[in-house]
Enzyme design. Structure first.
Site, short mmCIF file in Angstrom:
data_model
loop_
_atom_site.label_atom_id
_atom_site.label_comp_id
_atom_site.label_asym_id
_atom_site.label_seq_id
_atom_site.Cartn_x
_atom_site.Cartn_y
_atom_site.Cartn_z
N ASN A 128 33.57 -29.42 -2.89
CA ASN A 128 33.52 -30.87 -2.73
C ASN A 128 32.08 -31.38 -2.80
O ASN A 128 31.17 -30.77 -2.22
CB ASN A 128 34.12 -31.21 -1.34
CG ASN A 128 34.32 -32.69 -1.10
OD1 ASN A 128 34.99 -33.36 -1.88
ND2 ASN A 128 33.76 -33.20 -0.02
N ASP A 187 35.18 -44.82 -1.25
CA ASP A 187 35.02 -46.16 -0.69
C ASP A 187 34.17 -46.95 -1.67
O ASP A 187 33.38 -46.38 -2.42
CB ASP A 187 34.45 -46.18 0.74
CG ASP A 187 33.31 -45.22 0.98
OD1 ASP A 187 32.49 -45.00 0.07
OD2 ASP A 187 33.21 -44.68 2.11
N GLU A 218 28.79 -30.09 -0.81
CA GLU A 218 27.45 -30.60 -1.17
C GLU A 218 26.38 -29.52 -1.28
O GLU A 218 25.31 -29.65 -0.71
CB GLU A 218 27.03 -31.67 -0.16
CG GLU A 218 28.01 -32.83 -0.07
CD GLU A 218 27.68 -33.83 1.03
OE1 GLU A 218 26.64 -33.67 1.71
OE2 GLU A 218 28.48 -34.75 1.23
O1 G3I Z 1 29.53 -37.68 18.00
C1 G3I Z 1 28.31 -38.38 18.27
C2 G3I Z 1 28.43 -39.13 19.54
O2 G3I Z 1 28.57 -38.22 20.58
C3 G3I Z 1 27.18 -40.00 19.71
O3 G3I Z 1 27.35 -40.81 20.83
C4 G3I Z 1 26.96 -40.91 18.49
C5 G3I Z 1 25.70 -41.72 18.58
O4 G3I Z 1 25.30 -42.18 17.30
O5 G3I Z 1 26.88 -40.09 17.37
C6 G3I Z 1 28.05 -39.34 17.14
O6 G3I Z 1 27.92 -38.59 15.98
C7 G3I Z 1 27.95 -39.29 14.77
C8 G3I Z 1 29.16 -38.80 13.98
O7 G3I Z 1 29.14 -39.35 12.69
C9 G3I Z 1 30.48 -39.17 14.66
O8 G3I Z 1 30.64 -40.56 14.70
C10 G3I Z 1 26.67 -38.99 14.03
O9 G3I Z 1 25.57 -39.58 14.69
C11 G3I Z 1 26.75 -39.51 12.62
O10 G3I Z 1 25.62 -39.04 11.88
C12 G3I Z 1 28.00 -38.96 11.96
O11 G3I Z 1 28.08 -39.50 10.65
C13 G3I Z 1 29.01 -38.85 9.81
C14 G3I Z 1 28.29 -38.29 8.59
O12 G3I Z 1 29.25 -37.72 7.72
C15 G3I Z 1 27.28 -37.22 8.96
O13 G3I Z 1 26.60 -36.82 7.82
C16 G3I Z 1 30.02 -39.90 9.35
O14 G3I Z 1 30.79 -40.34 10.48
C17 G3I Z 1 30.94 -39.30 8.30
O15 G3I Z 1 31.70 -40.33 7.73
C18 G3I Z 1 30.11 -38.67 7.20
O16 G3I Z 1 30.97 -38.06 6.29
C19 G3I Z 1 30.37 -37.51 5.12
C20 G3I Z 1 31.23 -36.35 4.67
O17 G3I Z 1 31.42 -35.45 5.72
C21 G3I Z 1 30.62 -35.66 3.47
N1 G3I Z 1 30.36 -36.60 2.43
C22 G3I Z 1 29.62 -37.77 2.77
C23 G3I Z 1 30.28 -38.49 3.95
C24 G3I Z 1 29.58 -39.77 4.26
O18 G3I Z 1 28.27 -39.54 4.69
#
Ligand code: G3I
Length: 361
Positions: A200, A270, A152
């Site tokens: 990507n 998705d 990105e």
């Molecule tokens: O790990 C912490 C945890 O310790 C805490 O308790 C919890 C509370 O909300 O947050 C956890 O972290 C979260 C993490 O996912 C793991 O679940 C973050 O807040 C959350 O922002 C994070 O979101 C991820 C996101 O990327 C971040 O930008 C999504 O799971 C993940 O699916 C998403 O993946 C991205 C790709 O990497 C790139 N392309 C887009 C895609 C979707 O956004």
């Protein structure tokens, strides 16, 4: 043995019923892989493990290989890293004859505080960039078959996104266009000469300014022998995008990247819908099927991967409120119409195939 002989004599022996295909078995016959983004903690759940290993030939870390989670502390010695989750995924992949895909080395999001807010000077930021790629790619050398090296890096209008890596003078490449991206690819190649290296992004699936900018960068990289092997199209789509002109645009866009000699991976697919009704799930299945067919028509499209696989753990409802139901399996790990559509487009034999007898789910 006696039973078998008796059965033969009585003429009751039959050849074993042919088994239905899984996504991975169907895709394998076409030289393709089917992947899913996963979390190591979820492997504790038996149903999660079973469906993942049965249906998918590639796994990718949804979060644990990103800079912040894997390299939470400054420096390059072992104590700076947290490899527990990623090691677990790699071991699971190996035990289940799956390939592991790495995501993502250089990104603007999910960076550790020490990088994002540490006010690193020239030497330190340079070391962070270089040391990170060397250590993480090096650790999984030969075990990760493809890495998203840079994720990105472009804004929607096709300009380079402002990130800690692009803006700061630390790595010596501020305001020099795609030079920092090139550097990341060269470092990754050095750390693992045989791994496939990918750029990507999202919003580059159809023709447009952002896709054009990425195309120009990769054309330039290929011409100058910068080590890039492939392009990842994320494909986070709303179901409303299922239109002939959109599909046509995706197909033509894929074709021009393929012509550069790049491998094409659908990396984060998705398809979000607004409810779990039969009509919505059918509309979703239609789109999933068409995208699978599109990948099947493109010889360079080698990976069809969804971002998660069960609606139970999809990122979608958290980020796009009022939508969800975006994946191939429902919250209880049951196959959805979209699963059947993908399997069919892959040329797979479903369970309800008449040849397999009436064993409908
Ligand atoms: O790990 C912490 C945890 O310790 C805490 O308790 C919890 C509370 O909300 O947050 C956890 O972290 C979260 C993490 O996912 C793991 O679940 C973050 O807040 C959350 O922002 C994070 O979101 C991820 C996101 O990327 C971040 O930008 C999504 O799971 C993940 O699916 C998403 O993946 C991205 C790709 O990497 C790139 N392309 C887009 C895609 C979707 O956004």
């Amino acid at each position: 043995m006696t039973t078998m002989i008796l059965a033969l004599l009585l003429g009751t022996a039959s050849t074993p019923a042919p088994t239905a295909d899984t996504l991975r078995s169907a895709a394998a016959r076409t030289g393709r892989d089917v992947g899913a983004a996963v979390g190591p903690h979820l492997l504790d759940e038996p149903s999660y493990r079973t469906v993942l290993a049965r249906e998918f030939s590639v796994l990718e870390a949804e979060n644990v290989m990103k800079f912040g989670p894997i390299h939470p502390r400054p420096g390059s010695d072992p104590s700076a890293f947290d490899f527990e989750g990623s090691d677990r995924l790699i071991e699971f992949a190996k035990a289940n004859r799956m390939k592991a895909r790495g995501h993502a080395l250089i990104w603007h999001n999910q960076n550790p505080t020490w990088v994002e807010k540490g006010n690193l000077g020239i030497v330190e930021l340079n070391e962070a960039f270089e040391g990170h790629i060397a250590a993480v790619v090096g650790r999984y050398k030969g075990r990760i078959y493809a890495w998203d090296v840079v994720n990105e890096a472009f804004a929607d209008d096709g300009t380079l996104r402002h990130t800690v890596w692009y803006d700061r003078p630390g790595i010596g490449l501020a305001d020099q266009g795609t030079a920092y991206i090139e550097r990341a690819f060269r470092l990754a190649r050095k750390a693992d000469p045989r791994c496939k290296l990918f750029y990507n992004d999202y919003g580059i699936e159809t023709l447009g300014p952002k896709a054009d900018a990425v195309y120009e960068m990769l054309k330039d990289f290929r011409a100058r022998k910068v080590p890039v092997d492939g392009i990842g199209f994320q494909c986070h789509f709303p179901v409303e995008m299922n239109k002939p002109d959109v599909l046509d645009s995706i197909e033509r866009n894929f074709a021009r990247f393929a012509k550069l000699g790049l491998e094409i991976h659908i990396t984060e697919l998705d398809i979000r819908v607004k409810d779990g009704s039969v009509a919505s799930l059918q509309a979703q299945a239609d789109f999933y099927g068409k995208l699978t067919e599109l990948c099947m028509r493109q010889p360079k499209c080698k990976l069809f991967q969804t971002w998660g696989f069960t609606d139970r753990y999809s990122w979608v409802p958290r980020f796009f409120r009022g939508t969800g139901w975006a994946l191939l399996f429902d919250e209880n790990y049951q196959k959805k119409p979209s699963y059947d559509a993908v399997l069919k487009a892959l040329g797979g034999k479903p369970k309800s195939d008449p040849e397999l007898g009436d064993r409908k789910r």
